[in-house]
Enzyme design. Structure first.
Site, PDB file in Angstrom:
ATOM      1  N   ARG A  78     -20.709  -1.314   2.262  1.00 57.49           N
ATOM      2  CA  ARG A  78     -19.184  -0.520   2.627  1.00 57.49           C
ATOM      3  C   ARG A  78     -19.488   0.352   1.617  1.00 57.49           C
ATOM      4  O   ARG A  78     -19.600   0.443   0.326  1.00 57.49           O
ATOM      5  CB  ARG A  78     -17.849  -0.963   2.739  1.00 57.49           C
ATOM      6  N   HIS A 122     -12.776   8.299  -1.671  1.00 55.98           N
ATOM      7  CA  HIS A 122     -12.472   7.365  -1.754  1.00 55.98           C
ATOM      8  C   HIS A 122     -11.950   7.899  -2.880  1.00 55.98           C
ATOM      9  O   HIS A 122     -12.768   8.210  -4.020  1.00 55.98           O
ATOM     10  CB  HIS A 122     -13.257   6.607  -2.018  1.00 55.98           C
ATOM     11  N   GLU A 167      -7.382   3.436  -0.020  1.00 52.99           N
ATOM     12  CA  GLU A 167      -5.861   3.418  -0.617  1.00 52.99           C
ATOM     13  C   GLU A 167      -4.671   4.561  -0.469  1.00 52.99           C
ATOM     14  O   GLU A 167      -4.643   5.349  -1.760  1.00 52.99           O
ATOM     15  CB  GLU A 167      -6.199   2.759  -1.774  1.00 52.99           C
ATOM     16  N   ASN A 300      -7.515  -4.098   0.887  1.00 49.52           N
ATOM     17  CA  ASN A 300      -8.191  -4.379  -0.177  1.00 49.52           C
ATOM     18  C   ASN A 300      -7.071  -5.824  -1.032  1.00 49.52           C
ATOM     19  O   ASN A 300      -5.810  -5.176  -1.584  1.00 49.52           O
ATOM     20  CB  ASN A 300      -8.097  -2.777  -1.424  1.00 49.52           C
ATOM     21  N   TYR A 302      -6.563  -8.321  -4.261  1.00 45.68           N
ATOM     22  CA  TYR A 302      -7.024  -8.319  -5.822  1.00 45.68           C
ATOM     23  C   TYR A 302      -6.690  -9.550  -6.233  1.00 45.68           C
ATOM     24  O   TYR A 302      -6.458 -11.067  -7.213  1.00 45.68           O
ATOM     25  CB  TYR A 302      -7.068  -6.745  -6.436  1.00 45.68           C
ATOM     26  N   GLU A 364     -11.882  -4.740   0.393  1.00 42.91           N
ATOM     27  CA  GLU A 364     -12.599  -4.839  -1.131  1.00 42.91           C
ATOM     28  C   GLU A 364     -11.086  -6.368  -1.288  1.00 42.91           C
ATOM     29  O   GLU A 364     -11.176  -6.290  -0.290  1.00 42.91           O
ATOM     30  CB  GLU A 364     -11.787  -3.519  -2.017  1.00 42.91           C
TER      31      GLU A 364
END
Ligand code: GCO
Length: 459
Positions: A78, A122, A167, A300, A302, A364
């Site tokens: 990606r 992005h 995002e 994404n 985390y 991600e």
């Protein structure tokens, strides 16, 4: 007893990067200035005064980087394309050298049997468009359509997986409301109109991509961390409603046909960022444009965040917002983010059962640890291996729970420019020596190679 647990056949093991974070060459070969060039060149904005001017120099070292991906054995990559590299002024003149760069990159990936997933935006908006209002104004969404047309006409026959935006909530909040990211504004009202124009540009782009790239799969990537509620108190539930409303439902609800959430509109009115429930930036057909069906949702993930009312800070047994020195090294990454793998299972399952996207990808997930080469040159980043293993296992639990998860893209292929944190945070599977730009595989990259080859984890 340890067991081997397999992933579905064809599961896409990948790595993820973004143009501004790795390319460098910020003003080479006709590239225009982006808002991130302007922001990083403004003193005081970025830790240690770092900039992405050269970053990993991927613009010149892309062949070596693809070779490394091939060595690791990734199935998919990606990347994002830089809008000002292709349309230096945002609209109008096309920079052929920019298009050629991405054409060579995509051709080489395909040659090495690595499937490109291309993110169109992005965060590196052409500075010229910022001067005309950036995402606050509708004309930027129109300009995005022009850019999408140029890039998908050029690559649409070979690239079959497109992500419109990365995002949008972080772009709108960090860029327009909190001021930590480019363009550095602090205006909640501006962030709301920015969010709408980001979503609108997505809605307009999807049918255009379908036209220019037949059989393409199209999605958008949202950052969705697990939001836990600190205690059963009403105040903590209310804190959760507000933050999940502004960061998640404000985006996901319109994308999946529910329009903007009424409770969030009321919150924003109370904060004085809207006069009344008429959203002045929303035109007649916009909501049906935004709700255009897509093929997948990129996630994404985390960490876990805890929704807590400031009124009752100690009312629970969940970790408080402690300082870095108090944190158990194993459970917190150097970003100050808690390691909470089960949250990934919960996020994937919640998104699938709540919004029913046809497919999901983890676009991600990864961690920042600064483990450097030891004297023997080996990078023993065991904490990253531990993080990834646990998050792969959580993905598998989501799959077992019925979630159609198609792949997992580790953030990131290599250490890179981490926005306002500059080079202080290292998320890579591959170490970058920033003085020489030398690449060195960390132990996690070698471990990942084996996971991909086996298509399974041992737990
Ligand atoms: C984001 C971006 C990435 C970051 C990564 C680590 O989520 O902010 O998509 O560009 O580098 O997430 O913070």
């Amino acid at each position: 007893m340890k067991q081997n647990k397999s992933f579905p056949e064809g599961f896409l093991w990948g790595v993820s990067t973004a143009s501004y974070q790795i390319e460098g060459a910020w003003d080479s070969d006709g590239k225009g200035e982006s808002i991130w060039d302007r922001f990083t060149h403004t003193p005081g904005k970025i830790r240690n005064g770092d900039t992405g001017d050269t970053a990993c120099d991927h613009y010149h070292r892309w062949q070596e980087d693809i070779q490394i991906m091939s060595q690791i054995g990734v199935k998919a990559y990606r990347l994002s394309t830089s809008w000002p590299r292709i349309l230096p002024a945002g609209t109008g003149m096309v920079n052929q050298k920019g298009l050629d760069f991405y054409t060579r990159l995509v051709d080489e990936l395909l040659q090495k049997e690595i499937i490109p997933f291309v993110t169109l935006y992005h965060w590196d908006l052409p500075q010229t468009l910022q001067e005309q209002g950036g995402w606050k104004v509708r004309s930027t969404a129109e300009a995005f359509l022009e850019y999408t047309d140029v890039i998908t006409r050029c690559l649409g026959d070979r690239v079959k997986n497109w992500i419109t935006h990365n995002e949008p909530s972080v772009m709108a909040h960090n860029g327009y409301h909190l001021g930590a990211h480019a363009p550095g504004l602090k205006d909640l009202g501006a962030s709301l109109s920015a969010s709408h124009h980001l979503l609108l540009s997505h809605g307009w782009a999807v049918p255009l991509i379908r036209k220019n790239s037949p059989q393409a799969k199209i999605g958008l990537s949202m950052n969705v961390n697990w939001m836990a509620i600190a205690s059963p108190s009403q105040a903590d539930h209310e804190a959760y409603r507000k933050s999940s409303g502004l960061w998640l439902r404000w985006y996901l609800d319109p994308l999946y046909g529910r329009g903007y959430p009424v409770d969030v509109i009321q919150d924003v009115i109370r904060l004085g960022a809207l006069l009344n429930s008429e959203l002045p930036f929303v035109y007649d057909d916009d909501l049906s444009v935004i709700a255009v069906p897509t093929d997948f949702l990129g996630v994404n993930y985390y960490t876990r965040f805890i929704s807590r009312s400031t009124e009752i800070p100690e009312a629970d047994n969940l970790p408080p917002n402690v300082t870095q020195s108090q944190r158990n090294q194993e459970n917190w990454t150097e970003m100050g983010w808690e390691v909470y793998p089960e949250g990934l299972n919960r996020v994937l399952s919640w998104l699938y059962y709540e919004y029913q996207p046809p497919q999901l990808y983890v676009t991600e997930s990864g961690c920042s640890y600064s483990d450097a080469p030891d004297n023997d040159g080996v990078i023993r980043d065991d904490r990253r291996i531990h993080y990834l293993k646990q998050h792969f296992a959580a993905s598998l639990r989501a799959i077992e729970n019925g979630v159609p998860l198609g792949g997992y893209f580790v953030w990131s292929l290599m250490d890179n420019f981490e926005w306002d944190q500059g080079y202080a945070q290292r998320f890579g599977l591959v170490w970058i020596d920033y003085s020489t730009k030398q690449r060195l595989l960390k132990n996690s990259a070698i471990w990942y190679q084996q996971i991909i080859a086996d298509n399974s984890i041992c737990e």
